[in-house]
Motif scaffolding. Structure first.
Motif, mmCIF file in Angstrom:
data_model
loop_
_atom_site.group_PDB
_atom_site.id
_atom_site.type_symbol
_atom_site.label_atom_id
_atom_site.label_comp_id
_atom_site.label_asym_id
_atom_site.label_seq_id
_atom_site.Cartn_x
_atom_site.Cartn_y
_atom_site.Cartn_z
ATOM 1 N N LEU A 112 -35.805 59.555 -28.569
ATOM 2 C CA LEU A 112 -35.725 59.709 -27.227
ATOM 3 C C LEU A 112 -33.972 60.127 -27.077
ATOM 4 O O LEU A 112 -33.220 59.122 -27.239
ATOM 5 C CB LEU A 112 -35.998 58.733 -26.320
ATOM 6 N N THR A 113 -33.819 61.420 -26.447
ATOM 7 C CA THR A 113 -32.341 61.572 -26.287
ATOM 8 C C THR A 113 -32.169 62.515 -25.122
ATOM 9 O O THR A 113 -33.076 62.554 -24.216
ATOM 10 C CB THR A 113 -31.985 62.751 -27.453
ATOM 11 N N GLY A 114 -30.836 62.702 -24.610
ATOM 12 C CA GLY A 114 -30.705 63.150 -23.382
ATOM 13 C C GLY A 114 -30.827 62.493 -22.290
ATOM 14 O O GLY A 114 -30.978 61.248 -22.243
ATOM 15 N N PRO A 115 -31.088 63.165 -21.015
ATOM 16 C CA PRO A 115 -31.458 62.464 -19.636
ATOM 17 C C PRO A 115 -32.522 61.687 -19.946
ATOM 18 O O PRO A 115 -32.698 60.472 -19.215
ATOM 19 C CB PRO A 115 -31.690 63.652 -18.837
ATOM 20 N N ALA A 116 -33.530 61.883 -20.586
ATOM 21 C CA ALA A 116 -34.595 60.980 -20.931
ATOM 22 C C ALA A 116 -34.284 59.711 -21.252
ATOM 23 O O ALA A 116 -34.849 58.559 -20.919
ATOM 24 C CB ALA A 116 -35.968 61.751 -21.711
ATOM 25 N N PHE A 117 -33.609 59.630 -22.314
ATOM 26 C CA PHE A 117 -33.010 58.493 -22.864
ATOM 27 C C PHE A 117 -32.245 57.583 -21.587
ATOM 28 O O PHE A 117 -32.358 56.463 -21.484
ATOM 29 C CB PHE A 117 -32.165 58.480 -23.916
ATOM 30 N N ASP A 118 -31.175 58.268 -21.051
ATOM 31 C CA ASP A 118 -30.563 57.672 -20.014
ATOM 32 C C ASP A 118 -31.612 57.123 -18.991
ATOM 33 O O ASP A 118 -31.157 56.088 -18.345
ATOM 34 C CB ASP A 118 -29.568 58.815 -19.453
ATOM 35 N N GLU A 119 -32.566 57.543 -18.520
ATOM 36 C CA GLU A 119 -33.303 57.273 -17.345
ATOM 37 C C GLU A 119 -34.260 56.055 -18.189
ATOM 38 O O GLU A 119 -34.448 55.079 -17.389
ATOM 39 C CB GLU A 119 -34.447 58.216 -17.012
ATOM 40 N N PHE A 120 -34.546 56.252 -19.440
ATOM 41 C CA PHE A 120 -35.309 55.078 -20.135
ATOM 42 C C PHE A 120 -34.495 53.627 -19.875
ATOM 43 O O PHE A 120 -35.083 52.728 -19.725
ATOM 44 C CB PHE A 120 -35.617 55.448 -21.541
ATOM 45 N N VAL A 121 -33.201 53.659 -20.339
ATOM 46 C CA VAL A 121 -32.196 52.515 -20.111
ATOM 47 C C VAL A 121 -32.355 52.036 -18.763
ATOM 48 O O VAL A 121 -32.545 50.726 -18.716
ATOM 49 C CB VAL A 121 -30.972 52.976 -20.540
ATOM 50 N N ASP A 122 -32.209 52.789 -18.063
ATOM 51 C CA ASP A 122 -32.116 52.219 -16.479
ATOM 52 C C ASP A 122 -33.517 51.661 -16.041
ATOM 53 O O ASP A 122 -33.479 50.713 -15.414
ATOM 54 C CB ASP A 122 -31.799 53.348 -15.484
ATOM 55 N N ARG A 123 -34.666 52.411 -16.429
ATOM 56 C CA ARG A 123 -35.827 51.663 -16.046
ATOM 57 C C ARG A 123 -36.023 50.334 -16.832
ATOM 58 O O ARG A 123 -36.638 49.316 -16.402
ATOM 59 C CB ARG A 123 -37.159 52.467 -16.711
ATOM 60 N N GLU A 124 -35.375 50.247 -18.389
ATOM 61 C CA GLU A 124 -35.637 49.033 -19.030
ATOM 62 C C GLU A 124 -34.968 47.785 -18.639
ATOM 63 O O GLU A 124 -35.439 46.804 -18.540
ATOM 64 C CB GLU A 124 -35.170 49.352 -20.415
ATOM 65 N N PHE A 125 -33.683 48.191 -18.001
ATOM 66 C CA PHE A 125 -32.953 47.042 -17.124
ATOM 67 C C PHE A 125 -33.804 46.567 -16.178
ATOM 68 O O PHE A 125 -33.866 45.346 -15.890
ATOM 69 C CB PHE A 125 -31.618 47.850 -16.772
ATOM 70 N N ALA A 126 -34.356 47.362 -15.341
ATOM 71 C CA ALA A 126 -35.095 46.942 -13.979
ATOM 72 C C ALA A 126 -36.392 46.138 -14.708
ATOM 73 O O ALA A 126 -36.822 44.966 -13.981
ATOM 74 C CB ALA A 126 -35.808 48.094 -13.425
ATOM 75 N N THR A 127 -37.179 46.626 -15.616
ATOM 76 C CA THR A 127 -38.424 46.136 -16.055
ATOM 77 C C THR A 127 -38.107 44.659 -16.732
ATOM 78 O O THR A 127 -38.665 43.715 -16.398
ATOM 79 C CB THR A 127 -38.978 47.055 -17.168
ATOM 80 N N LEU A 128 -37.032 44.589 -17.546
ATOM 81 C CA LEU A 128 -36.801 43.271 -18.232
ATOM 82 C C LEU A 128 -36.154 42.358 -17.161
ATOM 83 O O LEU A 128 -36.607 41.188 -17.227
ATOM 84 C CB LEU A 128 -35.493 43.549 -19.072
ATOM 85 N N ARG A 129 -35.409 42.771 -16.011
ATOM 86 C CA ARG A 129 -34.983 41.734 -15.102
ATOM 87 C C ARG A 129 -36.274 41.182 -14.376
ATOM 88 O O ARG A 129 -36.169 39.878 -14.073
ATOM 89 C CB ARG A 129 -33.905 42.397 -14.302
ATOM 90 N N ALA A 130 -36.976 41.935 -13.944
ATOM 91 C CA ALA A 130 -38.109 41.485 -13.338
ATOM 92 C C ALA A 130 -38.957 40.592 -14.224
ATOM 93 O O ALA A 130 -39.521 39.664 -13.708
ATOM 94 C CB ALA A 130 -39.441 42.873 -12.928
ATOM 95 N N THR A 131 -39.317 40.932 -15.548
ATOM 96 C CA THR A 131 -40.082 39.773 -16.427
ATOM 97 C C THR A 131 -39.466 38.618 -16.546
ATOM 98 O O THR A 131 -39.997 37.701 -16.538
ATOM 99 C CB THR A 131 -40.273 40.640 -17.719
ATOM 100 N N MET A 132 -38.073 38.669 -16.698
ATOM 101 C CA MET A 132 -37.225 37.501 -16.814
ATOM 102 C C MET A 132 -37.336 36.766 -15.712
ATOM 103 O O MET A 132 -37.254 35.637 -15.525
ATOM 104 C CB MET A 132 -35.989 37.961 -17.186
#
Length: 319
Positions: free
Chosen positions: A293-313
């Motif tokens: 995954l590259t470009g803006p799609a990867f940028d957005e993925f990382v932002d979503r992962e931060f939010a998802t991991l924080r919620a899970t933790m």
């Protein structure tokens, strides 16, 4: 155009910083691996370096291991020492995000430049062959009796195996804050601790434990995937009755302050590397699932992962 005139023009473009992306080919790259030797990031970084050379886009790759704090120490060095360097790369992934959430280091991932997500891998939990515990059910029962008596060994605090252990504790009715998690700076250290019986149960990607599982020195008792890993007789936590599923992905970043042209050139180099024979062999050997995954799609993925991991933790009682 005469050859000498062409070379002078190329030199002028380089001085102006406007070389086309193809001119970055055959670069001498530097790869920051923010973990000690022997773990998933180390294996990924060196496999990527070999693939870049195999693809003909890198002449050489110089590696530097700097472990600690879920990659935050290596990240800080990378951000501070490599600003604007179009030949600098850093391996990273879900573990770094989790470490940033729990550790709140002074340097953040947003200060570096996203390039690509490379692979995905689920965590496998193992017991040393000499352990009196034989199954994950045994581990959970022991944890219910005395949470502190079960030492979980794995990557840095906030790693996917740490989160999985906390999620499992919560599923079993145990206060996640009471689990005894022992973080290691690299996969080699964690493996040594498991084999030496210094931790009760260890977690990481299957590739890191494969040789020890196959030789009978470790016993795989559970995997965090939604279904069993292909060709492997390892039960999922879900089929054991615990609603725990979490994946571990790995990616690569460029330095802070690189130009859009440099970012595109490096991304193109990564894309070429992932099509090489060396990369295909690395995927097969390590059991990695390609997840490019590259470009803006990867940028957005990382932002979503931060939010998802924080919620899970938060849900699991880790923060």
């Amino acid at each position: 155009m005469r050859r000498d005139t062409f070379l002078k023009s190329l030199a002028a473009l380089a001085a102006a910083g406007v070389l086309p992306s193809t001119a970055f080919a055959s670069a001498n790259l530097k790869m920051m691996i923010p973990a000690n030797p022997g773990g998933g990031w180390d294996t990924t970084g060196r496999a990527l370096g070999k693939a870049l050379q195999d693809a003909g886009v890198a002449t050489s790759v110089q590696y530097e291991n700097k472990g600690g704090a879920a990659g935050a120490i290596g990240l800080a060095q990378f951000v501070n020492a490599s600003k604007g360097d179009g030949n600098a790369l850093m391996v990273m992934g879900a573990v770094m995000l989790g470490g940033i959430i729990t550790g709140k280091p002074p340097v953040n991932l947003s200060q570096a430049t996203p390039l690509a997500r490379l692979t995905s891998e689920y965590n496998v939990f193992v017991l040393p062959a000499t352990s009196p515990l034989k199954t994950m059910k045994d581990v959970v029962e022991q944890m219910k009796k005395d949470p502190g008596s079960v030492k979980w060994g794995g990557g840095s605090r906030g790693s996917t195996e740490h989160i999985a252990a906390a999620m499992l504790a919560r599923e079993a009715g145990v206060d996640a804050a009471k689990i005894n998690y022992v973080p290691f700076r690299g996969g080699g250290e964690a493996t040594a601790a498991i084999l030496g019986g210094n931790v009760t149960v260890g977690g990481s990607g299957y590739s890191e434990f494969q040789q020890y599982i196959e030789s009978g020195k470790m016993r795989a008792v559970a995997v965090t995937s939604p279904t069993r890993l292909k060709g492997l007789d390892i039960p999922t936590l879900k089929e054991l009755g615990y609603n725990v599923e979490i994946g571990n992905w790995r990616g690569v970043y460029a330095a802070a302050g690189v130009t859009p042209e440099q970012r595109k050139a490096l991304t193109d180099m990564i894309l070429k590397a992932t099509k090489s024979k060396a990369w295909a062999e690395a995927l097969e050997k390590n059991g990695w699932t390609p997840a490019l995954l590259t470009g803006p799609a990867f940028d957005e993925f990382v932002d979503r992962e931060f939010a998802t991991l924080r919620a899970t933790m938060v849900k699991s009682g880790m923060i």
